[in-house]
Design a protein around this motif. Structure first.
Motif, PDB file in Angstrom:
ATOM      1  N   MET A 198       0.807  -1.215   0.000  1.00  0.00           N
ATOM      2  CA  MET A 198       0.000   0.000   0.000  1.00  0.00           C
ATOM      3  C   MET A 198       0.840   1.266   0.000  1.00  0.00           C
ATOM      4  O   MET A 198       0.465   2.273  -0.604  1.00  0.00           O
ATOM      5  CB  MET A 198      -0.948  -0.010   1.198  1.00  0.00           C
ATOM      6  CG  MET A 198      -1.989  -1.117   1.131  1.00  0.00           C
ATOM      7  SD  MET A 198      -3.222  -1.022   2.423  1.00  0.00           S
ATOM      8  CE  MET A 198      -4.238  -2.452   2.001  1.00  0.00           C
ATOM      9  N   GLY A 199       1.976   1.255   0.681  1.00  0.00           N
ATOM     10  CA  GLY A 199       2.851   2.417   0.669  1.00  0.00           C
ATOM     11  C   GLY A 199       3.400   2.683  -0.716  1.00  0.00           C
ATOM     12  O   GLY A 199       3.426   3.829  -1.185  1.00  0.00           O
ATOM     13  N   PHE A 200       3.847   1.632  -1.381  1.00  0.00           N
ATOM     14  CA  PHE A 200       4.376   1.768  -2.739  1.00  0.00           C
ATOM     15  C   PHE A 200       3.276   2.197  -3.708  1.00  0.00           C
ATOM     16  O   PHE A 200       3.487   3.066  -4.560  1.00  0.00           O
ATOM     17  CB  PHE A 200       4.990   0.441  -3.180  1.00  0.00           C
ATOM     18  CG  PHE A 200       5.572   0.463  -4.562  1.00  0.00           C
ATOM     19  CD1 PHE A 200       6.602   1.328  -4.896  1.00  0.00           C
ATOM     20  CD2 PHE A 200       5.078  -0.381  -5.541  1.00  0.00           C
ATOM     21  CE1 PHE A 200       7.139   1.353  -6.169  1.00  0.00           C
ATOM     22  CE2 PHE A 200       5.605  -0.365  -6.819  1.00  0.00           C
ATOM     23  CZ  PHE A 200       6.637   0.494  -7.141  1.00  0.00           C
ATOM     24  N   GLY A 201       2.085   1.606  -3.584  1.00  0.00           N
ATOM     25  CA  GLY A 201       0.968   1.994  -4.442  1.00  0.00           C
ATOM     26  C   GLY A 201       0.570   3.445  -4.246  1.00  0.00           C
ATOM     27  O   GLY A 201       0.261   4.160  -5.204  1.00  0.00           O
ATOM     28  N   THR A 202       0.595   3.913  -2.981  1.00  0.00           N
ATOM     29  CA  THR A 202       0.283   5.322  -2.697  1.00  0.00           C
ATOM     30  C   THR A 202       1.332   6.240  -3.298  1.00  0.00           C
ATOM     31  O   THR A 202       1.004   7.319  -3.814  1.00  0.00           O
ATOM     32  CB  THR A 202       0.206   5.545  -1.179  1.00  0.00           C
ATOM     33  OG1 THR A 202      -0.750   4.649  -0.617  1.00  0.00           O
ATOM     34  CG2 THR A 202      -0.207   6.971  -0.865  1.00  0.00           C
ATOM     35  N   ALA A 203       2.601   5.826  -3.266  1.00  0.00           N
ATOM     36  CA  ALA A 203       3.675   6.635  -3.854  1.00  0.00           C
ATOM     37  C   ALA A 203       3.481   6.786  -5.357  1.00  0.00           C
ATOM     38  O   ALA A 203       3.660   7.872  -5.920  1.00  0.00           O
ATOM     39  CB  ALA A 203       5.032   5.996  -3.559  1.00  0.00           C
ATOM     40  N   ILE A 204       3.089   5.702  -6.020  1.00  0.00           N
ATOM     41  CA  ILE A 204       2.830   5.774  -7.468  1.00  0.00           C
ATOM     42  C   ILE A 204       1.667   6.706  -7.753  1.00  0.00           C
ATOM     43  O   ILE A 204       1.722   7.547  -8.656  1.00  0.00           O
ATOM     44  CB  ILE A 204       2.543   4.373  -8.038  1.00  0.00           C
ATOM     45  CG1 ILE A 204       3.721   3.435  -7.807  1.00  0.00           C
ATOM     46  CG2 ILE A 204       2.232   4.460  -9.526  1.00  0.00           C
ATOM     47  CD1 ILE A 204       3.435   2.002  -8.187  1.00  0.00           C
ATOM     48  N   GLY A 205       0.587   6.564  -6.975  1.00  0.00           N
ATOM     49  CA  GLY A 205      -0.580   7.427  -7.179  1.00  0.00           C
ATOM     50  C   GLY A 205      -0.255   8.889  -6.937  1.00  0.00           C
ATOM     51  O   GLY A 205      -0.728   9.775  -7.663  1.00  0.00           O
ATOM     52  N   LEU A 206       0.567   9.179  -5.904  1.00  0.00           N
ATOM     53  CA  LEU A 206       0.955  10.565  -5.615  1.00  0.00           C
ATOM     54  C   LEU A 206       1.827  11.121  -6.727  1.00  0.00           C
ATOM     55  O   LEU A 206       1.657  12.284  -7.138  1.00  0.00           O
ATOM     56  CB  LEU A 206       1.703  10.620  -4.280  1.00  0.00           C
ATOM     57  CG  LEU A 206       2.177  12.000  -3.829  1.00  0.00           C
ATOM     58  CD1 LEU A 206       0.997  12.955  -3.693  1.00  0.00           C
ATOM     59  CD2 LEU A 206       2.942  11.891  -2.504  1.00  0.00           C
ATOM     60  N   PHE A 207       2.743  10.309  -7.230  1.00  0.00           N
ATOM     61  CA  PHE A 207       3.592  10.729  -8.346  1.00  0.00           C
ATOM     62  C   PHE A 207       2.734  11.102  -9.554  1.00  0.00           C
ATOM     63  O   PHE A 207       2.934  12.154 -10.177  1.00  0.00           O
ATOM     64  CB  PHE A 207       4.545   9.589  -8.704  1.00  0.00           C
ATOM     65  CG  PHE A 207       5.225   9.747 -10.036  1.00  0.00           C
ATOM     66  CD1 PHE A 207       6.274  10.642 -10.206  1.00  0.00           C
ATOM     67  CD2 PHE A 207       4.812   8.996 -11.135  1.00  0.00           C
ATOM     68  CE1 PHE A 207       6.898  10.785 -11.436  1.00  0.00           C
ATOM     69  CE2 PHE A 207       5.422   9.133 -12.367  1.00  0.00           C
ATOM     70  CZ  PHE A 207       6.468  10.030 -12.524  1.00  0.00           C
ATOM     71  N   LYS A 208       1.761  10.264  -9.863  1.00  0.00           N
ATOM     72  CA  LYS A 208       0.872  10.540 -10.996  1.00  0.00           C
ATOM     73  C   LYS A 208       0.055  11.809 -10.768  1.00  0.00           C
ATOM     74  O   LYS A 208      -0.105  12.629 -11.675  1.00  0.00           O
ATOM     75  CB  LYS A 208      -0.067   9.356 -11.209  1.00  0.00           C
ATOM     76  CG  LYS A 208      -1.107   9.592 -12.285  1.00  0.00           C
ATOM     77  CD  LYS A 208      -2.160   8.521 -12.284  1.00  0.00           C
ATOM     78  CE  LYS A 208      -3.316   8.921 -13.188  1.00  0.00           C
ATOM     79  NZ  LYS A 208      -4.426   7.951 -13.137  1.00  0.00           N
ATOM     80  N   SER A 209      -0.449  11.999  -9.554  1.00  0.00           N
ATOM     81  CA  SER A 209      -1.279  13.171  -9.260  1.00  0.00           C
ATOM     82  C   SER A 209      -0.496  14.469  -9.383  1.00  0.00           C
ATOM     83  O   SER A 209      -1.003  15.462  -9.912  1.00  0.00           O
ATOM     84  CB  SER A 209      -1.873  13.041  -7.855  1.00  0.00           C
ATOM     85  OG  SER A 209      -2.707  11.917  -7.759  1.00  0.00           O
TER      86      SER A 209
END
Length: 296
Positions: free
Chosen positions: A262-273
């Motif tokens: 979940m931490g890694f997935g959140t980092a990807i989502g934040l990068f995209k945002s």
């Protein structure tokens, strides 16, 4: 206060939408902190270890995540280009039809796919494009070997882009038809008096008149360049095409939800945002500079 007494019904009308936005868009932003943690669901945000930017470093060190970013850019940019070009050309062709009944019938037919969800269309396409589906049967009639459209990396992107353009081009045509309706008819009359045929009128009047709208639509689409279409990809892809078909949104789904990262997935989502926000700001600036378009 005097102004508020006059406009309070409009504020009340907006209140449900504002509450919805706060609950589902602003409050969840507190979860962004997971991007900087080795997040463990059983420990929660308060108990998970703080690891700083390690998730973001891991994002660019993983070979599959870099490939996913490239997949997203390639699919999204090609969708953006063809979803601009095809409606533009189709609107010009449709505008040349003089029979109003026929024109409206064609409009209705090409608008319909837009209102179907990718869950429905995904099931239809899976059946049509299967190895023994209708499409391959037709190809077999003309001597072409069956093509694994949804299981071959070389064909998957093509299938995704073509099916998305087919679904959306009719609805996107509305913008250009509205722009065509705003062209001064006297321009065509003057051109006809000067001896210009339909082709010359289209080339020297219709196309230049539509270019400002093309610039606006194209620049505003830059803000969605990292949105390659989760609904479509999720309903069409499979492990055979992860190499060329996996995009950021589906990658986040598999890493954060299925694999528990979940931490890694959140980092990807934040990068995209963050990238999307920058692109939106740039696109609005370009639209204002080149076409005089602004929201506020």
């Amino acid at each position: 206060m005097r102004s508020l007494r006059k406009t309070w019904p409009f504020h009340v009308m907006l209140l449900p939408a504002v509450i919805f936005l706060i609950i589902f868009s602003y409050i969840p932003m507190g979860g962004i902190i997971m991007a900087f943690q080795d997040y463990k669901p059983w420990l929660g945000i308060g108990g998970s270890d703080w690891i700083g930017l390690d998730n973001f470093r891991y994002l660019f060190e993983r070979e599959d995540s870099v490939q996913v970013i490239w997949n997203t850019l390639i699919i999204a940019v090609l969708k953006m280009v063809f979803n601009l070009l095809v409606p533009f050309l189709f609107a010009i062709l449709l505008n040349e039809i003089r029979q109003v009944g026929l024109q409206r019938s064609i409009q209705t037919l090409v608008y319909l796919p837009h209102f179907l969800s990718w869950v429905i269309l995904g099931g239809i396409l899976i059946d049509l494009l299967a190895a023994d589906g209708f499409a391959n049967r037709v190809l077999g009639m003309v001597g072409i070997d069956p093509i694994f459209f949804l299981g071959d990396n070389n064909w998957f992107r093509f299938t995704v882009i073509v099916s998305d353009v087919w679904k959306e081009f009719g609805y996107n045509t509305i913008i250009f038809l509205a722009a065509l309706a705003g062209i001064n008819p006297s321009l065509y009359e003057a051109a006809e008096m000067d001896g210009a045929g339909r082709w010359k009128q289209t080339l020297h009047i219709t196309v230049p008149s539509l270019l400002p709208m093309v610039i606006v639509v194209g620049t505003l689409a830059l803000g969605n360049v990292l949105n390659a279409g989760f609904d479509q990809i999720f309903n069409l892809y499979n492990p055979l095409v992860y190499e060329k078909g996996d995009i950021i949104d589906t990658f986040v789904y598999r890493t954060a939800i299925l694999n528990g990262e979940m931490g890694f997935g959140t980092a990807i989502g934040l990068f995209k945002s963050v990238i999307s926000m920058i692109l939106i700001l740039v696109s609005y600036r370009l639209a204002y500079k080149w076409a005089g378009y602004r929201i506020f």
